[in-house]
Design a protein around this motif. Structure first.
Motif, PDB file in Angstrom:
ATOM      1  N   ASP A 122       0.673  -1.100  -0.190  1.00  0.00           N
ATOM      2  CA  ASP A 122       0.068  -0.031  -0.116  1.00  0.00           C
ATOM      3  C   ASP A 122       0.956   1.255  -0.071  1.00  0.00           C
ATOM      4  N   ILE A 123       0.473   2.261  -0.859  1.00  0.00           N
ATOM      5  CA  ILE A 123       1.322   3.472  -1.137  1.00  0.00           C
ATOM      6  C   ILE A 123       0.306   4.640  -0.691  1.00  0.00           C
ATOM      7  N   THR A 124       0.603   5.343   0.464  1.00  0.00           N
ATOM      8  CA  THR A 124      -0.059   6.597   0.547  1.00  0.00           C
ATOM      9  C   THR A 124       0.403   7.816  -0.139  1.00  0.00           C
ATOM     10  N   PRO A 125      -0.393   8.632  -0.578  1.00  0.00           N
ATOM     11  CA  PRO A 125      -0.247   9.788  -1.331  1.00  0.00           C
ATOM     12  C   PRO A 125       0.627  10.797  -0.596  1.00  0.00           C
ATOM     13  N   PRO A 126       1.177  11.598  -1.085  1.00  0.00           N
ATOM     14  CA  PRO A 126       1.754  12.828  -0.506  1.00  0.00           C
ATOM     15  C   PRO A 126       0.878  13.777   0.138  1.00  0.00           C
ATOM     16  N   ARG A 127       1.231  14.847   0.912  1.00  0.00           N
ATOM     17  CA  ARG A 127       0.391  15.669   1.501  1.00  0.00           C
ATOM     18  C   ARG A 127       0.072  16.902   0.490  1.00  0.00           C
ATOM     19  N   GLU A 128      -1.260  17.014   0.276  1.00  0.00           N
ATOM     20  CA  GLU A 128      -1.871  17.868  -0.653  1.00  0.00           C
ATOM     21  C   GLU A 128      -1.697  19.195  -0.163  1.00  0.00           C
ATOM     22  N   ARG A 129      -1.393  20.209  -0.937  1.00  0.00           N
ATOM     23  CA  ARG A 129      -1.322  21.421  -0.342  1.00  0.00           C
ATOM     24  C   ARG A 129      -2.650  22.213  -0.332  1.00  0.00           C
ATOM     25  N   HIS A 130      -3.417  21.902  -1.559  1.00  0.00           N
ATOM     26  CA  HIS A 130      -4.946  22.139  -1.195  1.00  0.00           C
ATOM     27  C   HIS A 130      -5.629  21.411  -2.252  1.00  0.00           C
ATOM     28  N   ARG A 131      -7.082  20.952  -2.044  1.00  0.00           N
ATOM     29  CA  ARG A 131      -7.683  20.193  -2.764  1.00  0.00           C
ATOM     30  C   ARG A 131      -8.803  21.130  -3.795  1.00  0.00           C
ATOM     31  N   ALA A 132      -8.527  20.925  -5.208  1.00  0.00           N
ATOM     32  CA  ALA A 132      -9.370  21.742  -6.171  1.00  0.00           C
ATOM     33  C   ALA A 132     -10.244  20.891  -6.634  1.00  0.00           C
ATOM     34  N   GLN A 182       4.752   5.584  -6.227  1.00  0.00           N
ATOM     35  CA  GLN A 182       5.179   6.922  -5.667  1.00  0.00           C
ATOM     36  C   GLN A 182       4.963   8.241  -6.701  1.00  0.00           C
ATOM     37  N   VAL A 183       5.700   7.955  -7.532  1.00  0.00           N
ATOM     38  CA  VAL A 183       5.785   8.850  -8.609  1.00  0.00           C
ATOM     39  C   VAL A 183       4.338   9.179  -9.191  1.00  0.00           C
ATOM     40  N   GLY A 184       3.390   7.936  -9.193  1.00  0.00           N
ATOM     41  CA  GLY A 184       2.115   8.393  -9.958  1.00  0.00           C
ATOM     42  C   GLY A 184       1.364   8.956  -8.675  1.00  0.00           C
ATOM     43  N   CYS A 185       1.403   8.559  -7.376  1.00  0.00           N
ATOM     44  CA  CYS A 185       0.566   9.470  -6.252  1.00  0.00           C
ATOM     45  C   CYS A 185       0.994  10.662  -6.371  1.00  0.00           C
ATOM     46  N   LEU A 186       2.331  11.149  -6.656  1.00  0.00           N
ATOM     47  CA  LEU A 186       2.688  12.607  -6.579  1.00  0.00           C
ATOM     48  C   LEU A 186       2.125  13.464  -7.814  1.00  0.00           C
ATOM     49  N   LEU A 187       2.256  12.800  -8.955  1.00  0.00           N
ATOM     50  CA  LEU A 187       1.667  13.477 -10.276  1.00  0.00           C
ATOM     51  C   LEU A 187      -0.035  13.416  -9.928  1.00  0.00           C
ATOM     52  N   ALA A 188      -0.638  12.549  -9.496  1.00  0.00           N
ATOM     53  CA  ALA A 188      -2.115  12.545  -9.042  1.00  0.00           C
ATOM     54  C   ALA A 188      -2.315  13.817  -8.174  1.00  0.00           C
ATOM     55  N   THR A 189      -1.487  13.916  -7.323  1.00  0.00           N
ATOM     56  CA  THR A 189      -1.882  15.030  -5.981  1.00  0.00           C
ATOM     57  C   THR A 189      -1.484  16.509  -7.031  1.00  0.00           C
ATOM     58  N   LEU A 190      -0.587  16.556  -7.769  1.00  0.00           N
ATOM     59  CA  LEU A 190      -0.587  17.837  -8.570  1.00  0.00           C
ATOM     60  C   LEU A 190      -1.857  17.973  -9.455  1.00  0.00           C
ATOM     61  N   ALA A 209      10.787  20.437 -11.944  1.00  0.00           N
ATOM     62  CA  ALA A 209      11.594  19.140 -11.476  1.00  0.00           C
ATOM     63  C   ALA A 209      11.961  19.423 -10.335  1.00  0.00           C
ATOM     64  N   GLU A 210      12.381  20.401  -9.807  1.00  0.00           N
ATOM     65  CA  GLU A 210      13.125  20.869  -8.539  1.00  0.00           C
ATOM     66  C   GLU A 210      11.984  20.703  -7.323  1.00  0.00           C
ATOM     67  N   ASP A 211      10.846  21.283  -7.467  1.00  0.00           N
ATOM     68  CA  ASP A 211       9.800  21.170  -6.782  1.00  0.00           C
ATOM     69  C   ASP A 211       9.141  19.866  -6.436  1.00  0.00           C
ATOM     70  N   PHE A 212       9.118  19.078  -7.668  1.00  0.00           N
ATOM     71  CA  PHE A 212       8.584  17.609  -7.809  1.00  0.00           C
ATOM     72  C   PHE A 212       9.551  16.732  -7.234  1.00  0.00           C
ATOM     73  N   LEU A 213      10.922  16.923  -7.264  1.00  0.00           N
ATOM     74  CA  LEU A 213      11.728  16.159  -6.429  1.00  0.00           C
ATOM     75  C   LEU A 213      11.710  16.344  -4.855  1.00  0.00           C
ATOM     76  N   GLY A 214      11.622  17.990  -4.511  1.00  0.00           N
ATOM     77  CA  GLY A 214      11.457  18.298  -3.300  1.00  0.00           C
ATOM     78  C   GLY A 214      10.288  17.437  -2.527  1.00  0.00           C
ATOM     79  N   ARG A 215       9.087  17.483  -3.325  1.00  0.00           N
ATOM     80  CA  ARG A 215       7.978  16.663  -2.652  1.00  0.00           C
ATOM     81  C   ARG A 215       7.962  15.355  -2.514  1.00  0.00           C
ATOM     82  N   LEU A 216       8.982  14.563  -3.716  1.00  0.00           N
ATOM     83  CA  LEU A 216       9.273  13.320  -3.544  1.00  0.00           C
ATOM     84  C   LEU A 216       9.998  12.997  -2.071  1.00  0.00           C
ATOM     85  N   THR A 227      14.316   7.730  -2.924  1.00  0.00           N
ATOM     86  CA  THR A 227      13.116   7.818  -3.892  1.00  0.00           C
ATOM     87  C   THR A 227      13.294   9.058  -4.829  1.00  0.00           C
ATOM     88  N   ALA A 228      13.814  10.085  -4.374  1.00  0.00           N
ATOM     89  CA  ALA A 228      13.881  11.326  -5.072  1.00  0.00           C
ATOM     90  C   ALA A 228      15.312  11.332  -5.928  1.00  0.00           C
TER      91      ALA A 228
END
Length: 311
Positions: free
Chosen positions: A226-236, A264-272, A286-293, A301-302
Motif C-alpha cells: 500500500d502506497i499513501t499519497p503525498p500531503r496535498e497543499r490544497h484540494r481543487a 510513488q511517482v504516480g501518487c505525486l503526479l495525481a496530487t498535482l 523538476a526541483e519542486d517535484f523532487l522536493g515533494r518526493l 526515492t527522489a
C-alpha cells in the motif's frame, strides 16, 4: 455548466413520464480531457515521448497542437472529418447533482486503427496502455499486442459497465498491469465471476487506486503493498487524478524504476492534478517535484527519480 438552483426542485413527480426542462446556467467551462490524452500529457511532462492512438473529429486541430506542444506524438490519431471528437457535457447544480451526456463521436471509429501500421510509422513501443475507448477498439488493441508480442496494460475503467464478463476477461488476460479504482475492483470481480486469485494469475500486477488512501499493488508472486499519497497543499478538483497516477506510474516503470517507486511517482503526479481545476492544467517543475518526493517518500526515492526520469 453550473446551475445555481436545485434540479430536484424542477422535477414534478406526477410528470416524470415526460420531461421537458431547460436550465439557465451561470458558467460554462470547456476543458481539455479524455483519458488517453490526459495520460499522454502526463507522460510527456515527465520526459517521455508517448504516442496517442485513438480517433478524433474535425475539431481536433487545436487540441492536437496543444498535445504536441506537451510532448505527445499524435501521428497515431485517426481524424474523422465528418464527426466531432468525443465529449462529455455536464450540468451541475448547487447540491452537486448532475445531468450529463457523453457523445462518442469519432471514438466509434477507433477500431479502424491498425496498431502495427502506427508503429511502423512511429517506431516500436515499450508498452501499450489500453484504456477506455470504443469496446471493439479495446478488444482489437489487446489482440494486436498479443500478436505483436508487445507488453500491455489493461485499463477498462469507465467501460466496465458496458463490457461483458467474457470481454473483460479477454482484455485483462496476459496484461503486464491491470488498473482499477476501488469500485471497479469489485465490479470486475462480479462481472467476470473470477476470484481475486484467478485474476492475479492472469495479470502481472494489479493496481487499485483508493482515492485519498493512495494505491494498492497486488501480484501473485509478491506481497501486497500500500502506497499513501503525498500531503496535498490544497484540494481543487479530483477529475483526472486517476489518469495522472497512471501516467506517473507508467513513466517510472518504463524507466525501469522499482514498482513501489513507480507508484510513488504516480501518487505525486495525481496530487498535482488534485490541486488544480482541470485534468491538464497542472505544471511540473523538476526541483519542486523532487522536493515533494523527498518530503513524502525520502531522499533515496527522489534520487532514483531524478537520475532516471527527470534528468
Amino acid at each position: 455548466m453550473t446551475f445555481p438552483g436545485r434540479m430536484t426542485e424542477q422535477l414534478l413527480p406526477e410528470e416524470l413520464h415526460h420531461i421537458s426542462l431547460s436550465f439557465l446556467v451561470d458558467h460554462l467551462d470547456i476543458r481539455r480531457g479524455g483519458v488517453g490524452a490526459n495520460i499522454a500529457v502526463g507522460l510527456g511532462r515527465l520526459g517521455l515521448r508517448p504516442r496517442l492512438v485513438g480517433a478524433a473529429g474535425a475539431d481536433f486541430s487545436e487540441y492536437g497542437a496543444w498535445l504536441r506542444a506537451n510532448g505527445v506524438d499524435t501521428r497515431g490519431v485517426l481524424v474523422v472529418p465528418e464527426l466531432y471528437t468525443a465529449r462529455f457535457l455536464c450540468t451541475t447544480d448547487r447540491d452537486h447533482n448532475q445531468i450529463a451526456s457523453f457523445y462518442p463521436g469519432a471514438m466509434s471509429r477507433a477500431a479502424e486503427i491498425e496498431l502495427a501500421e502506427v508503429l511502423a510509422r512511429t517506431g516500436p513501443a515499450d508498452l501499450v496502455l489500453i484504456g477506455p475507448d470504443d469496446p471493439a477498439a479495446m478488444l482489437r488493441r489487446t489482440a494486436e499486442c498479443r500478436a505483436l508480442g508487445i507488453p500491455f496494460a489493461a485499463d477498462p475503467s469507465q467501460q466496465l459497465a458496458r463490457l461483458t464478463g467474457e470481454e473483460i476477461n479477454e482484455l485483462l488476460t496476459g496484461a503486464a498491469y491491470l488498473f482499477t479504482n476501488a469500485y471497479e475492483h469489485k465490479l470486475l470481480i462480479q462481472k467476470t465471476g473470477l476470484t481475486e486469485r484467478d485474476i492475479l494469475r492472469r495479470v502481472g500486477t494489479w493496481l487499485t487506486t483508493l482515492g485519498p488512501s493512495g494505491v494498492r499493488i497486488e501480484s501473485e508472486s509478491g506481497p501486497t503493498v500500500d502506497i499513501t499519497p503525498p500531503r496535498e497543499r490544497h484540494r481543487a478538483d479530483p477529475t483526472g487524478v486517476g489518469d495522472a497516477f497512471r501516467a506517473g506510474f507508467l513513466a517510472a516503470t518504463v524507466r525501469q524504476l522499482p514498482l513501489e517507486v513507480s507508484a510513488q511517482v504516480g501518487c505525486l503526479l495525481a496530487t498535482l492534478v488534485l490541486e488544480v481545476t482541470g485534468t491538464q492544467e497542472y505544471t511540473l517543475e523538476a526541483e519542486d517535484f523532487l522536493g515533494r518526493l523527498t518530503e513524502a517518500y525520502g531522499p533515496q526515492t527522489a534520487r532514483q527519480v531524478g537520475s532516471h526520469l527527470l534528468a
